[in-house]
Design a protein around this motif. Structure first.
Motif, short mmCIF file in Angstrom:
data_model
loop_
_atom_site.label_atom_id
_atom_site.label_comp_id
_atom_site.label_asym_id
_atom_site.label_seq_id
_atom_site.Cartn_x
_atom_site.Cartn_y
_atom_site.Cartn_z
N ARG A 2 1.90 -4.96 -0.22
CA ARG A 2 1.16 -4.90 1.04
C ARG A 2 0.43 -3.58 1.11
O ARG A 2 0.85 -2.58 0.54
CB ARG A 2 2.12 -5.01 2.23
N SER A 3 -0.63 -3.55 1.85
CA SER A 3 -1.37 -2.30 1.97
C SER A 3 -0.65 -1.34 2.90
O SER A 3 -0.84 -0.14 2.84
CB SER A 3 -2.78 -2.57 2.47
N ALA A 4 0.18 -1.89 3.78
CA ALA A 4 0.98 -1.03 4.65
C ALA A 4 2.05 -0.36 3.77
O ALA A 4 2.39 -0.86 2.71
CB ALA A 4 1.64 -1.85 5.74
N PRO A 5 2.57 0.79 4.21
CA PRO A 5 3.61 1.43 3.40
C PRO A 5 4.75 0.46 3.17
O PRO A 5 5.13 -0.29 4.07
CB PRO A 5 4.07 2.59 4.29
N LEU A 6 5.27 0.46 1.97
CA LEU A 6 6.33 -0.49 1.63
C LEU A 6 7.52 -0.27 2.55
O LEU A 6 8.05 0.82 2.67
CB LEU A 6 6.75 -0.29 0.17
N SER A 7 7.91 -1.32 3.22
CA SER A 7 9.04 -1.21 4.13
C SER A 7 10.34 -1.19 3.34
O SER A 7 10.38 -1.52 2.17
CB SER A 7 9.04 -2.40 5.08
N CYS A 205 -2.91 -17.59 -4.35
CA CYS A 205 -3.09 -16.14 -4.34
C CYS A 205 -3.09 -15.69 -2.89
O CYS A 205 -3.58 -16.39 -2.01
CB CYS A 205 -4.42 -15.71 -4.94
N VAL A 206 -2.56 -14.52 -2.67
CA VAL A 206 -2.59 -13.91 -1.34
C VAL A 206 -3.48 -12.68 -1.47
O VAL A 206 -3.18 -11.77 -2.24
CB VAL A 206 -1.17 -13.53 -0.88
N MET A 207 -4.59 -12.69 -0.74
CA MET A 207 -5.62 -11.68 -1.00
C MET A 207 -6.12 -11.03 0.28
O MET A 207 -5.87 -11.50 1.39
CB MET A 207 -6.78 -12.34 -1.73
N SER A 208 -6.86 -9.96 0.08
CA SER A 208 -7.51 -9.32 1.20
C SER A 208 -8.95 -8.97 0.82
O SER A 208 -9.39 -9.24 -0.30
CB SER A 208 -6.75 -8.07 1.65
N LEU A 209 -9.63 -8.35 1.76
CA LEU A 209 -11.06 -8.14 1.65
C LEU A 209 -11.41 -7.03 2.62
O LEU A 209 -10.92 -7.01 3.75
CB LEU A 209 -11.74 -9.45 2.09
N LEU A 273 -12.72 -9.89 -3.46
CA LEU A 273 -11.37 -10.15 -2.97
C LEU A 273 -10.39 -9.35 -3.82
O LEU A 273 -10.53 -9.28 -5.03
CB LEU A 273 -11.04 -11.64 -3.09
N PHE A 274 -9.42 -8.75 -3.18
CA PHE A 274 -8.42 -8.05 -3.97
C PHE A 274 -7.02 -8.53 -3.62
O PHE A 274 -6.76 -9.03 -2.53
CB PHE A 274 -8.53 -6.53 -3.82
N THR A 275 -6.15 -8.40 -4.58
CA THR A 275 -4.76 -8.79 -4.37
C THR A 275 -3.89 -7.65 -4.86
O THR A 275 -4.39 -6.58 -5.20
CB THR A 275 -4.46 -10.13 -5.08
N SER A 276 -2.60 -7.85 -4.87
CA SER A 276 -1.72 -6.77 -5.30
C SER A 276 -2.01 -6.45 -6.77
O SER A 276 -2.55 -7.26 -7.50
CB SER A 276 -0.27 -7.20 -5.16
N SER A 277 -1.62 -5.25 -7.18
CA SER A 277 -1.93 -4.82 -8.54
C SER A 277 -1.31 -5.75 -9.58
O SER A 277 -1.83 -5.93 -10.67
CB SER A 277 -1.44 -3.39 -8.76
N SER A 278 -0.20 -6.39 -9.22
CA SER A 278 0.44 -7.28 -10.18
C SER A 278 -0.30 -8.61 -10.29
O SER A 278 -0.07 -9.38 -11.22
CB SER A 278 1.90 -7.53 -9.78
N GLY A 279 -1.21 -8.87 -9.35
CA GLY A 279 -2.00 -10.11 -9.41
C GLY A 279 -1.15 -11.35 -9.44
O GLY A 279 -1.49 -12.36 -10.05
N GLU A 280 -0.03 -11.28 -8.76
CA GLU A 280 0.95 -12.35 -8.80
C GLU A 280 0.41 -13.68 -8.26
O GLU A 280 -0.37 -13.70 -7.32
CB GLU A 280 2.16 -11.94 -7.96
N LEU A 281 0.86 -14.76 -8.87
CA LEU A 281 0.56 -16.09 -8.34
C LEU A 281 1.81 -16.63 -7.65
O LEU A 281 2.94 -16.30 -8.01
CB LEU A 281 0.13 -17.02 -9.47
#
Lengths: 348, 348
Positions: A2-7, A205-209, A273-281
């Motif tokens: 997540r872009s928020a600090p990792l909880s 994919c879970v992505m943001s923009l 579109l960007f996703t987490s660095s791991s590019g997980e599916l």
């Protein structure tokens, strides 16, 4: 991820100070029929793309095979004219958000609904509070009915510092007195139903923009959201029964989140579109054989608890008819086994 | 000024070989009410932005204070569901296009409807053929009723090589025999009405856009076309009575043309829309006090003939209610004088 600090992770949550924020949005949960979407194109495009023309700050649109679920605040809801194509759940819902302000000391990397399964989801289920979950790229919103708020606060106040956001300020919620504390949710405890699940073949994919680049994908997003349901495609999809139509867009407090399968993803320019660095599916577990309704409690808990036990990350998106969990592709076999075992036990 | 090769000028047209093409589009002229536009957002966005989803090849949308005029071929027309907000002119219209294949020897630089005033507009008016004009950045379309086609061909065949475009091929139209030639338009000649004109203060630009960059202006164009009519803005515009709402978008055979005033232009990114190298600004002459209807002949001729006499360029855009000529800003004083004289003469 997540872009928020990792909880902090679930396994260590008790050791840390965790904050629960009651956000300053009063939400309605609605659904638009497949055939009625045309009639709502005008307000929906305004809510998605023309931020200068609306004061709506919480907007989520999810297409499923059944309908389009639209969750939005009162400013946005005003834009939707009543019609036979629009169903509106009768309650006002408030979004809750868990924010960790401590240091994560656990080795667990699980995120999403898994992280709040034991601290939030399970206790609310025990108190018969219905929740409507909306995971996004950035965070997980736990929607509860406004009428359940005092029960929610009473249930969670021992484990969380609770704040209510009012016009941009976080106001601490005082511990409730005994009288309020006793006012538990009056719903009857019912035997937990184990719902049938569907595990479609699509990879998600879970992505943001960056919101500033939203105009650059406008025509593609409009095409996918409003024009991808022509009869021809339905036919081709009917031949491919193992996949499910699922596309979710949300624009909440200026943050965009998109959940789509890899086929839809190919239509978008890869560089925006960007996703987490791991590019997980992710693979989907759809919960419910018949539409779930909004009153049954414990549906999220039923799947998030075992995921938490196995430390498996999960997104969770409730819609008007069904619930949808997304788990990492590499975990789908063990999740499937786990769900089978759960059903065997329930059948005993 | 036009991206097509500069056609010969009016003053020399008789000396050259000029071709008249009857294009392969069967058009409908419709209008959508201001309050009804919301209901047509879905099909209109498809026709404007999603070229892969439609076989419509001729689409024009013009907003005026009265309504939205939509001219489109039969493929596009199928997308518009009948409703009380949609008015449809009963005829099928065919677009004509003049193409010069000779060398322009005149010093005149006038373009647009001025160029075809004497060769096409005047003769058709004399034969009582109604025309609906649609000037674009690229060319001028002269729309005539399909039922008038034999009269049109008979009227223009002496001065033009006439071709009918059929599935991408230009087929020469044979000179009609005497019997057909005699079949003139049966409408009665009426005393030419001199219509009142309105000359708003806005300055207009006539622009184009690479179709591949259309997605980049999608949200701005959607905003201007579908969301700029909120009550607040109407109030502010009412205070500014000298300006008129006029915005025209067309996408015809893959070419985009935009006509907008400088206020609307400021909302678009400056680097994507292009206009002629001279960057000329245009002023509008709106023709008609009461809606003009579609049967009166000679309206275009009445204004284009004196413009041709003075060698003043003009775009000309007919809409459902009124006609609109655009003349170079520096010529508006002389055009205004000319129109005054015309009215004085008519009053004698």
């Amino acid at each position: 991820m997540r872009s928020a600090p990792l909880s902090s992770t679930e396994s260590s949550w008790r050791a840390e100070a965790m904050d629960l924020h009651i956000l300053d949005h009063r939400l309605r949960v609605t659904s638009i029929s497949k055939t009625g979407l045309e009639n709502y194109t005008h307000p929906l495009i305004k809510l998605i793309f023309l931020r200068n023309r609306t004061r709506c700050k919480f907007f989520s649109l999810t297409e499923t095979p059944e309908n389009y679920t639209v969750v939005l605040d009162e400013e946005g809801f005003k834009e939707l004219q009543p019609s036979e194509h629009l169903q509106v759940e009768g309650s006002t819902w408030l979004p809750l958000n868990v924010i960790s302000n401590g240091n994560a000391s656990s080795s667990s990397q699980a995120v999403g609904v898994t992280k709040i399964a034991k601290s939030v989801i399970a206790p609310l289920a025990e108190q018969h509070v219905s929740v409507f979950m909306l995971s996004t790229y950035q965070t997980d919103f736990i929607l509860v009915r406004e009428t359940d708020l005092s029960v929610v606060i009473h249930t969670l106040q021992e484990e969380f510092n609770i704040y209510r956001e009012v016009k941009g300020e976080s106001v601490p919620v005082q511990g409730q007195n005994a009288q309020n504390g006793l006012r538990k949710n009056g719903r009857e405890a019912s035997h937990a139903t184990v719902h049938p699940v569907l595990i479609p073949e699509n990879q998600f994919c879970v992505m943001s923009l960056d919101p500033d680049t939203l105009p650059a994908i406008a025509t593609t997003l409009i095409d996918v959201l409003f024009y991808s349901n022509n009869p021809k495609e339905d036919t081709s999809q009917a031949q491919d029964l193992e996949c499910i139509k699922f596309f979710s867009f949300s624009l909440i407090d200026g943050y965009i989140s998109l959940v789509m399968d890899t086929e839809a993803q190919r239509q978008f320019p890869a560089d925006l579109l960007f996703t987490s660095s791991s590019g997980e599916l992710w693979r989907m577990v759809r919960i419910g054989g018949q539409p779930l309704g909004f009153d049954e409690c414990g549906i999220v808990a039923q799947i998030s608890q075992p995921l938490a036990d196995s430390d498996i990350s999960a997104y969770y998106i409730s819609t008007f008819s069904f619930d949808h969990a997304l788990v990492p592709e590499e975990d789908i076999v063990s999740v499937t086994e786990m769900l089978k075992d759960q059903r065997k036990e329930a059948a005993r």
